[in-house]
Design a protein around this motif. Structure first.
Motif, PDB file in Angstrom:
ATOM      1  N   MET A  69       0.872  -1.285   0.123  1.00 26.91           N
ATOM      2  CA  MET A  69      -0.085  -0.046  -0.021  1.00 26.91           C
ATOM      3  C   MET A  69       0.828   1.344   0.190  1.00 26.91           C
ATOM      4  O   MET A  69       0.280   2.331   0.089  1.00 26.91           O
ATOM      5  CB  MET A  69      -0.997   0.050   1.298  1.00 26.91           C
ATOM      6  CG  MET A  69      -2.287  -0.959   0.879  1.00 26.91           C
ATOM      7  SD  MET A  69      -3.349  -0.916   2.231  1.00 26.91           S
ATOM      8  CE  MET A  69      -4.167   0.693   2.035  1.00 26.91           C
ATOM      9  N   PHE A 103       1.966 -10.697  -6.266  1.00 30.62           N
ATOM     10  CA  PHE A 103       0.846 -11.445  -5.625  1.00 30.62           C
ATOM     11  C   PHE A 103       1.125 -12.989  -6.195  1.00 30.62           C
ATOM     12  O   PHE A 103       0.525 -13.903  -5.542  1.00 30.62           O
ATOM     13  CB  PHE A 103      -0.373 -11.102  -6.084  1.00 30.62           C
ATOM     14  CG  PHE A 103      -0.773  -9.538  -5.846  1.00 30.62           C
ATOM     15  CD1 PHE A 103      -0.240  -9.079  -4.608  1.00 30.62           C
ATOM     16  CD2 PHE A 103      -1.627  -8.658  -6.684  1.00 30.62           C
ATOM     17  CE1 PHE A 103      -0.681  -7.729  -4.238  1.00 30.62           C
ATOM     18  CE2 PHE A 103      -1.789  -7.528  -6.217  1.00 30.62           C
ATOM     19  CZ  PHE A 103      -1.260  -6.901  -4.962  1.00 30.62           C
ATOM     20  N   ARG A 203      -1.204 -14.025 -12.942  1.00 32.89           N
ATOM     21  CA  ARG A 203      -2.445 -13.868 -12.190  1.00 32.89           C
ATOM     22  C   ARG A 203      -1.917 -14.352 -10.706  1.00 32.89           C
ATOM     23  O   ARG A 203      -1.237 -15.416 -10.622  1.00 32.89           O
ATOM     24  CB  ARG A 203      -3.635 -14.876 -12.749  1.00 32.89           C
ATOM     25  CG  ARG A 203      -4.850 -14.713 -11.576  1.00 32.89           C
ATOM     26  CD  ARG A 203      -5.774 -13.449 -12.000  1.00 32.89           C
ATOM     27  NE  ARG A 203      -6.359 -13.230 -10.917  1.00 32.89           N
ATOM     28  CZ  ARG A 203      -7.499 -13.962 -10.112  1.00 32.89           C
ATOM     29  NH1 ARG A 203      -7.830 -14.765 -10.840  1.00 32.89           N
ATOM     30  NH2 ARG A 203      -8.065 -13.384  -9.196  1.00 32.89           N
ATOM     31  N   THR A 207      -1.809 -15.176  -0.554  1.00 30.61           N
ATOM     32  CA  THR A 207      -1.873 -14.299   0.494  1.00 30.61           C
ATOM     33  C   THR A 207      -0.535 -14.450   1.228  1.00 30.61           C
ATOM     34  O   THR A 207      -0.369 -13.526   2.223  1.00 30.61           O
ATOM     35  CB  THR A 207      -3.185 -14.461   1.362  1.00 30.61           C
ATOM     36  OG1 THR A 207      -3.120 -15.825   1.680  1.00 30.61           O
ATOM     37  CG2 THR A 207      -4.252 -14.041   0.625  1.00 30.61           C
TER      38      THR A 207
ATOM     39  N   MET B  20      -6.384  -3.227  -1.877  1.00 34.72           N
ATOM     40  CA  MET B  20      -5.464  -3.636  -1.035  1.00 34.72           C
ATOM     41  C   MET B  20      -5.902  -3.414   0.478  1.00 34.72           C
ATOM     42  O   MET B  20      -5.465  -4.300   1.332  1.00 34.72           O
ATOM     43  CB  MET B  20      -4.429  -2.886  -1.223  1.00 34.72           C
ATOM     44  CG  MET B  20      -3.352  -3.123  -2.525  1.00 34.72           C
ATOM     45  SD  MET B  20      -1.909  -2.451  -2.542  1.00 34.72           S
ATOM     46  CE  MET B  20      -2.167  -0.731  -3.182  1.00 34.72           C
ATOM     47  N   TRP B  24      -6.187  -6.259   3.224  1.00 34.60           N
ATOM     48  CA  TRP B  24      -5.426  -6.405   4.258  1.00 34.60           C
ATOM     49  C   TRP B  24      -6.213  -6.386   5.543  1.00 34.60           C
ATOM     50  O   TRP B  24      -5.896  -7.177   6.469  1.00 34.60           O
ATOM     51  CB  TRP B  24      -4.545  -4.893   4.563  1.00 34.60           C
ATOM     52  CG  TRP B  24      -3.790  -4.897   5.721  1.00 34.60           C
ATOM     53  CD1 TRP B  24      -4.048  -4.181   6.643  1.00 34.60           C
ATOM     54  CD2 TRP B  24      -2.405  -5.553   6.027  1.00 34.60           C
ATOM     55  NE1 TRP B  24      -3.312  -4.494   7.857  1.00 34.60           N
ATOM     56  CE2 TRP B  24      -2.128  -5.167   7.453  1.00 34.60           C
ATOM     57  CE3 TRP B  24      -1.731  -6.041   5.233  1.00 34.60           C
ATOM     58  CZ2 TRP B  24      -0.966  -5.538   7.983  1.00 34.60           C
ATOM     59  CZ3 TRP B  24      -0.569  -6.895   5.833  1.00 34.60           C
ATOM     60  CH2 TRP B  24      -0.281  -6.431   7.188  1.00 34.60           C
ATOM     61  N   SER B  29      -3.128  -9.308   4.082  1.00 30.91           N
ATOM     62  CA  SER B  29      -2.183  -9.559   2.825  1.00 30.91           C
ATOM     63  C   SER B  29      -2.607  -8.347   1.924  1.00 30.91           C
ATOM     64  O   SER B  29      -4.054  -7.873   1.846  1.00 30.91           O
ATOM     65  CB  SER B  29      -2.367 -10.858   2.069  1.00 30.91           C
ATOM     66  OG  SER B  29      -2.261 -10.680   0.682  1.00 30.91           O
ATOM     67  N   PHE B  30      -2.002  -7.716   0.897  1.00 30.06           N
ATOM     68  CA  PHE B  30      -2.409  -6.762  -0.023  1.00 30.06           C
ATOM     69  C   PHE B  30      -2.848  -7.401  -1.148  1.00 30.06           C
ATOM     70  O   PHE B  30      -3.381  -6.594  -2.069  1.00 30.06           O
ATOM     71  CB  PHE B  30      -1.145  -5.920  -0.112  1.00 30.06           C
ATOM     72  CG  PHE B  30      -0.498  -5.204   0.965  1.00 30.06           C
ATOM     73  CD1 PHE B  30      -1.264  -4.311   1.572  1.00 30.06           C
ATOM     74  CD2 PHE B  30       0.699  -5.532   1.323  1.00 30.06           C
ATOM     75  CE1 PHE B  30      -0.863  -3.616   2.905  1.00 30.06           C
ATOM     76  CE2 PHE B  30       1.296  -4.896   2.361  1.00 30.06           C
ATOM     77  CZ  PHE B  30       0.605  -3.805   3.154  1.00 30.06           C
ATOM     78  N   THR B  31      -3.048  -8.680  -1.445  1.00 32.71           N
ATOM     79  CA  THR B  31      -3.559  -9.369  -2.454  1.00 32.71           C
ATOM     80  C   THR B  31      -5.049  -8.819  -2.845  1.00 32.71           C
ATOM     81  O   THR B  31      -5.638  -9.247  -2.322  1.00 32.71           O
ATOM     82  CB  THR B  31      -3.382 -10.849  -2.457  1.00 32.71           C
ATOM     83  OG1 THR B  31      -2.216 -11.190  -1.548  1.00 32.71           O
ATOM     84  CG2 THR B  31      -3.513 -11.710  -3.607  1.00 32.71           C
ATOM     85  N   ILE B  32      -4.812  -8.352  -3.997  1.00 33.88           N
ATOM     86  CA  ILE B  32      -6.397  -7.761  -4.498  1.00 33.88           C
ATOM     87  C   ILE B  32      -7.213  -8.980  -4.933  1.00 33.88           C
ATOM     88  O   ILE B  32      -8.425  -8.737  -4.836  1.00 33.88           O
ATOM     89  CB  ILE B  32      -5.977  -6.769  -5.592  1.00 33.88           C
ATOM     90  CG1 ILE B  32      -5.437  -7.250  -6.497  1.00 33.88           C
ATOM     91  CG2 ILE B  32      -5.479  -5.049  -4.814  1.00 33.88           C
ATOM     92  CD1 ILE B  32      -5.419  -6.247  -7.655  1.00 33.88           C
ATOM     93  N   ALA B  33      -6.794  -9.860  -5.267  1.00 32.12           N
ATOM     94  CA  ALA B  33      -7.595 -11.038  -5.444  1.00 32.12           C
ATOM     95  C   ALA B  33      -8.665 -11.377  -4.448  1.00 32.12           C
ATOM     96  O   ALA B  33      -9.514 -12.311  -4.408  1.00 32.12           O
ATOM     97  CB  ALA B  33      -6.729 -12.316  -5.949  1.00 32.12           C
ATOM     98  N   LYS B  34      -8.206 -10.900  -3.141  1.00 31.58           N
ATOM     99  CA  LYS B  34      -8.979 -11.242  -1.979  1.00 31.58           C
ATOM    100  C   LYS B  34      -9.919 -10.434  -1.619  1.00 31.58           C
ATOM    101  O   LYS B  34     -10.541 -10.252  -0.618  1.00 31.58           O
ATOM    102  CB  LYS B  34      -8.086 -11.891  -0.705  1.00 31.58           C
ATOM    103  CG  LYS B  34      -7.074 -13.037  -1.116  1.00 31.58           C
ATOM    104  CD  LYS B  34      -7.891 -14.185  -1.271  1.00 31.58           C
ATOM    105  CE  LYS B  34      -6.913 -15.304  -1.719  1.00 31.58           C
ATOM    106  NZ  LYS B  34      -7.543 -16.475  -2.236  1.00 31.58           N
TER     107      LYS B  34
END
Lengths: 616, 158
Positions: A69, A103, A203, A207, B20, B24, B29-34
Motif C-alpha cells: 500500500m 501476488f 495472475r 496471501t 488492498m 489487508w 495481505s495486500f493481494t487484491i484477488a482477496k
C-alpha cells in the motif's frame, strides 16, 4: 519479508521453467528491482554479448514495495543489455502488472536463451508454463492482451507484451503492459522479440507470498507519505490536473524546450500541445482531448492521461478502433512527437501515441528520430522519393504515416525504426543525431539546463531524464534552487540525484514521488517493509553501488569516457533565441569534477578505493 | 445513525488502494484477488467504477442461506457472513443479483463486504474521495448540493 524470495528462471531454448531462491545477500546489497536485477545480469552475462543474440538475458523484476500500500507501489522494471545503446538497459513501468507478479509469488523472472517458435509465459501463482504464441505473432499488444485473457477465461490476468515493433526489431521497441503503460526506453522490447517471447501473462492470488516486516510502522510511514504527496503542489495538484504535461509551457518559457531536432530551444506550437491544451474544448467537436486522469497500481498521485480523439481527425476518420478513450500523451511523448519535429497538431500526436502503445515502441526515440529525419530532408539529404512522402518540418501527415510504417516495419518506417544515431550515420551526417550512447534525448535542452546536459552525458542508459532529474533543482527548486546556466555544484547534485533515483527505482515505487518526497519520507517505508536496518546512509550507499555496477557493466561492454559526451550541436552551437540565448553545454567544466565526486579516475573508471568502499 | 458506503465513480482513478485495504483488513495481505470491493475499468469509456455490496435491506443472500450463516448487524446494517456456520454451499452467490458475495476457495467459505464493523478500510484508503462512508439516509446529499449550486433564484445578480 517484503521479498517473495523466489526467482523464476525461464530457459526459452530448452522450454523450461525452474524456481530458485532469491540471493538474499544481493537483496541486502541492492534492495530490489533495478539494483537487484542489475546484479543478476552482471553476474550472468558477458557485457560484450550482442544484445539481440541468444546469450543476452531479459529480467522482469519487482521491488520490496511493489504490491504494497505504499503510494505508487506497483512498479516493475525490465533489465537487459539494450540494442539501441549497447549499454545496460533498465526500463521502468507502472500499471498493474508488477504488483500482480508479486501476488503470484515472484520477485523476478529471468528469461534466457531463445525460443524456436513464438511463445508466451503464463504464470498462475506458483505455476509457470510456456505456451504457443504463433496465433499472437504479428498482432498488437492490445490484441495480445485481450486474446490471452479470453483464452484463459480470466479478465483479471495482467499482461506485458510486445507488439509488431518488438517483433520486427525496432531498436527502441517497448514492452507494454495494461494497454498503455510501458517499459519504454532503450529497446527492451526488441530483446524480447529476439527471443521469440510475445508476452508474459500473470495472475496472483497468494496471501502468504510476502509480508511487510512491521505492519504498524509501515502504515504509519505510508500514511505520512500519502499526506505529503496530497499536500504538495506538484503531486497533489499539478500532476493530477495536467499530468507531466504541466511542464510543456514551463520549459518552453524557460527557453529549454528543444525543437526542430535541437535547432531551436523554444517551440512556437508549445501552447497547442501542452497540458492546458488537452483540457480545452476542440473547435471541431466541442470536446476536450483529455477525458480523465488515471492512476497506476497503488498510486495516489494519478498523473496518467486518458484521452479521446476527435473522431473526424484525418488520422482516425475511418478507424473506429481509435475512437474510444486510451492512453494520452505525457510530456515527453508530446515533446518528442510534437516539438522535436515541429508538429503542433495535438490530435496527430495523440494518434501517434496510441500507435506507440498499440504496437510497442518508445515515443521519445521515435519522435526524436523523425525530427532528425526532417532535418536531413530539410538539408536535401533525404528526398521525397527515398522517404515516400514529403518530410517537411511540422507535417502532421508525415508524423502519422511514419508512426504507422514504423509500427509494422514498412517502407521508410524500417529506417526510422533504427533510431536517430543509425539513421544519421546511414546518411553520412552522424553529428545531426541528438543522442547520447545511441539513445535519443528527452524533452529538456542540455544547453538550457547545464545539469541536464551533464545528466545526459553520464546516464548509464544513454540520454535519459529519469536517472538524475536535474530539472528539479534547475527549474522547480527541489530540493534547492540552482540557476540553469550555473555549473558550480551541479556534478555533486547530479550524483546525489542519480544515487537517490537508483534507490527509488530499486524500491518498487515511482520516481514522481520525489517531487514531494525526500529520502526522509521514503526511508521509513522501506525500513518498515524490509527486515534489517535500512538507514538513509545505507540506502544512499546502495544507490551509489547500483550506479557504479551499471557503470562497470558499460565499461565491460566497451563504453568509455569517449561516450560520456553530447552531440557537437549541444557543445558548440549556441541557443539562438529566448532566455537561454547564447548557451552551450559546458560539459568540459563539469565532467572532470563529476568523475571526481564519483570517485572515478580521470578516465571515468571507478578507482580501487571506490570499489572497496562500495563492496563491488 | 446508520452509515452507507457511497461511491462516486467520477472521482475514481483506478489506483486500487481500496482493494488492498480490504484485503489487508480481512486477510492480512495486500493481494487484491482477496478484496471484497472491486474496481472495474471500462477502458474505452475512460471510467473506473468501484463496486461492492450495498447491504440490501431484504438481503437475498441472507434469505437464500440454508444454514442461516448470514446475519444482520443491527448497528451497521451490514449483512455479515458467520464463518463457523457457513458451509460453502454458494447458494447465496446465486441468489445475489449483483454478484457481490463470492466464494473463497482457500477458506471454503463465502465472503462479502461487512463494512469492517463500521469503519470501512476502503473508504479510509481512497485518496480521491470516490469511496466515502456517509449518513445512510443522505447518500444523495452531495449530488443535491451540486445541483443546488446551479439554481439561480436571483437573476439580478447574474
Amino acid at each position: 519479508m517484503a521479498w517473495t524470495k523466489k526467482v523464476l528462471r525461464v530457459n526459452l531454448t530448452a522450454g523450461t521453467c525452474t524456481t530458485e531462491p532469491l540471493n538474499q545477500q544481493w537483496a541486502q546489497d541492492y534492495l530490489g528491482q533495478r539494483g537487484l536485477a542489475t546484479k543478476y545480469l552482471c553476474s550472468e552475462i558477458d557485457p560484450k554479448v550482442d544484445p539481440l543474440a541468444e546469450g543476452n538475458k531479459l529480467i522482469f523484476v519487482t521491488g520490496p514495495l511493489t504490491g504494497t500500500m505504499a503510494a505508487t507501489g506497483g512498479r516493475y522494471s525490465v533489465v537487459t543489455k539494450g540494442p539501441l545503446t549497447g549499454a545496460i538497459a533498465c526500463s521502468n513501468s507502472g500499471g498493474y502488472f508488477g504488483a500482480e507478479l508479486k501476488f503470484a509469488g515472484w520477485d523476478m523472472v529471468i528469461f534466457e536463451g531463445r525460443s524456436a517458435k513464438p511463445v508466451y509465459l503464463l504464470i498462475i501463482d506458483g505455476k509457470a508454463e510456456l505456451l504457443d504464441a504463433s496465433h499472437l505473432w504479428g498482432k498488437t499488444t492490445w490484441h495480445t492482451e485481450e486474446t490471452i485473457k479470453k483464452a484463459h477465461q480470466d479478465p483479471q490476468i495482467r499482461v506485458a507484451s510486445i507488439g509488431r515493433a518488438g517483433e520486427s526489431g525496432v531498436m527502441y521497441a517497448a514492452i507494454v503492459n495494461d494497454l498503455h503503460r510501458a517499459a519504454g526506453r532503450s529497446g527492451v522490447g526488441a530483446v524480447m522479440g529476439s527471443k521469440n517471447l510475445k508476452a508474459v501473462a500473470v495472475r496472483g492470488t497468494l496471501t502468504d507470498a510476502y509480508q511487510v516486516a512491521n505492519p504498524e510502522a509501515f502504515f504509519t510511514a505510508v500514511d505520512a507519505g500519502k499526506a505529503v504527496l496530497a499536500a504538495n503542489g506538484v503531486t497533489g495538484v499539478g500532476l493530477p490536473t495536467y499530468g507531466t504535461q504541466v511542464l510543456m509551457n514551463i520549459i518552453n518559457e524557460l527557453g529549454a524546450l528543444p525543437s526542430y531536432n535541437h535547432r531551436e530551444a523554444q517551440f512556437e506550437g508549445a501552447n497547442a500541445i501542452g497540458g492546458e491544451a488537452m483540457h480545452e474544448k476542440r473547435p471541431t467537436d466541442g470536446k476536450p482531448n483529455l477525458v480523465k486522469n488515471g492512476a497506476c497500481f497503488g498510486c495516489t498521485i494519478a498523473c496518467g492521461r486518458i484521452s479521446r480523439m476527435d473522431p473526424n481527425h484525418f488520422s482516425v476518420k475511418d478507424k473506429p478502433q481509435y475512437h474510444g478513450a486510451s492512453g494520452g500523451v505525457e510530456y515527453e511523448a508530446a515533446w518528442a512527437l510534437g516539438a522535436a519535429n515541429g508538429v503542433s497538431d495535438l490530435e496527430a500526436l495523440t494518434y501517434a501515441n496510441f500507435l506507440c502503445n498499440e504496437d510497442g515502441y518508445d515515443p521519445i526515440s521515435f519522435g526524436a528520430t523523425v525530427g532528425a529525419a526532417m532535418e536531413l530532408y530539410d538539408l536535401g539529404i533525404l528526398t521525397e522519393a527515398e522517404v515516400g512522402l514529403k518530410l517537411t518540418w511540422g507535417s502532421a501527415e508525415a508524423l502519422v504515416k511514419l508512426a504507422e510504417w514504423t509500427a509494422v516495419g514498412e517502407g521508410f518506417g524500417k529506417i526510422i525504426g533504427l533510431g536517430s544515431k543509425r539513421l544519421c550515420a546511414k546518411y553520412g551526417r552522424p553529428e545531426l543525431s541528438m543522442t547520447v550512447k545511441g539513445q535519443e534525448f528527452p524533452a529538456y535542452d542540455g544547453r538550457g539546463l547545464q545539469g541536464m546536459g551533464l545528466e545526459y552525458a553520464t546516464s548509464n542508459r544513454g540520454a535519459c531524464h529519469v536517472r538524475g532529474y536535474m530539472v528539479s533543482p534547475e527549474v522547480l527548486g527541489i530540493p534547492v534552487k540552482m540557476e540553469p546556466q550555473a555549473t558550480e555544484g551541479k556534478p555533486a547534485m547530479l550524483k546525489a540525484f542519480q544515487d537517490l533515483t537508483a534507490v527509488v527505482d530499486s524500491a518498487g515505487i515511482c520516481l514522481f514521488t520525489t517531487f514531494a518526497w525526500g529520502l526522509q519520507d521514503i526511508q521509513p517505508q522501506i525500513q518498515a517493509a524490509c527486515e534489517g536496518d535500512w538507514s538513509e546512509e545505507r540506502l544512499l550507499l546502495v544507490g551509489e553501488r547500483i550506479w557504479n555496477l551499471e557503470r562497470e557493466f558499460n565499461l565491460g561492454a566497451g563504453l568509455s569516457k569517449k561516450d560520456d559526451t553530447l552531440p557537437p550541436r549541444l557543445l558548440t552551437e549556441a541557443i539562438k533565441t529566448g532566455p537561454q540565448k547564447g548557451a552551450v553545454c559546458h560539459l568540459d567544466k563539469m565532467l572532470p569534477e563529476y568523475y571526481e565526486v564519483r570517485g572515478w579516475s580521470a578516465e571515468g573508471v571507478p578507482t580501487a578505493a571506490t570499489r572497496t568502499r562500495l563492496s563491488l | 445513525m446508520q452509515k452507507s458506503l457511497h461511491i462516486d465513480p467520477n472521482k475514481c482513478t483506478g489506483c486500487l488502494q481500496c482493494e488492498m485495504a480490504c484485503s489487508w483488513e480481512n486477510h492480512r495481505s495486500f493481494t487484491i484477488a482477496k478484496s471484497r470491493i472491486k474496481v472495474f475499468s471500462f477502458h474505452e469509456a475512460a471510467r473506473f467504477v468501484p463496486y461492492t455490496c450495498t447491504q440490501c435491506d431484504e438481503a437475498w443472500c441472507m434469505m437464500a442461506c440454508p444454514t442461516e450463516a448470514i446475519k444482520l448487524d443491527p448497528v451497521t446494517g451490514a449483512k455479515i457472513v458467520l464463518d463457523p456456520t457457513c458451509v460453502g454451499c454458494k447458494v447465496c452467490t446465486i441468489a445475489c443479483p449483483f454478484g457481490t458475495i463470492n466464494y473463497v476457495a482457500s477458506s471454503g467459505k463465502v465472503q462479502k463486504c461487512d463494512l469492517c464493523g463500521g469503519a470501512p478500510a476502503c473508504a479510509k484508503a481512497c485518496p480521491t474521495g470516490a469511496i466515502t462512508f456517509v449518513d445512510a439516509d443522505w447518500t444523495g446529499l452531495e449530488k443535491m448540493r451540486q445541483w443546488a449550486d446551479k439554481t439561480d433564484t436571483n437573476p439580478a445578480t447574474v
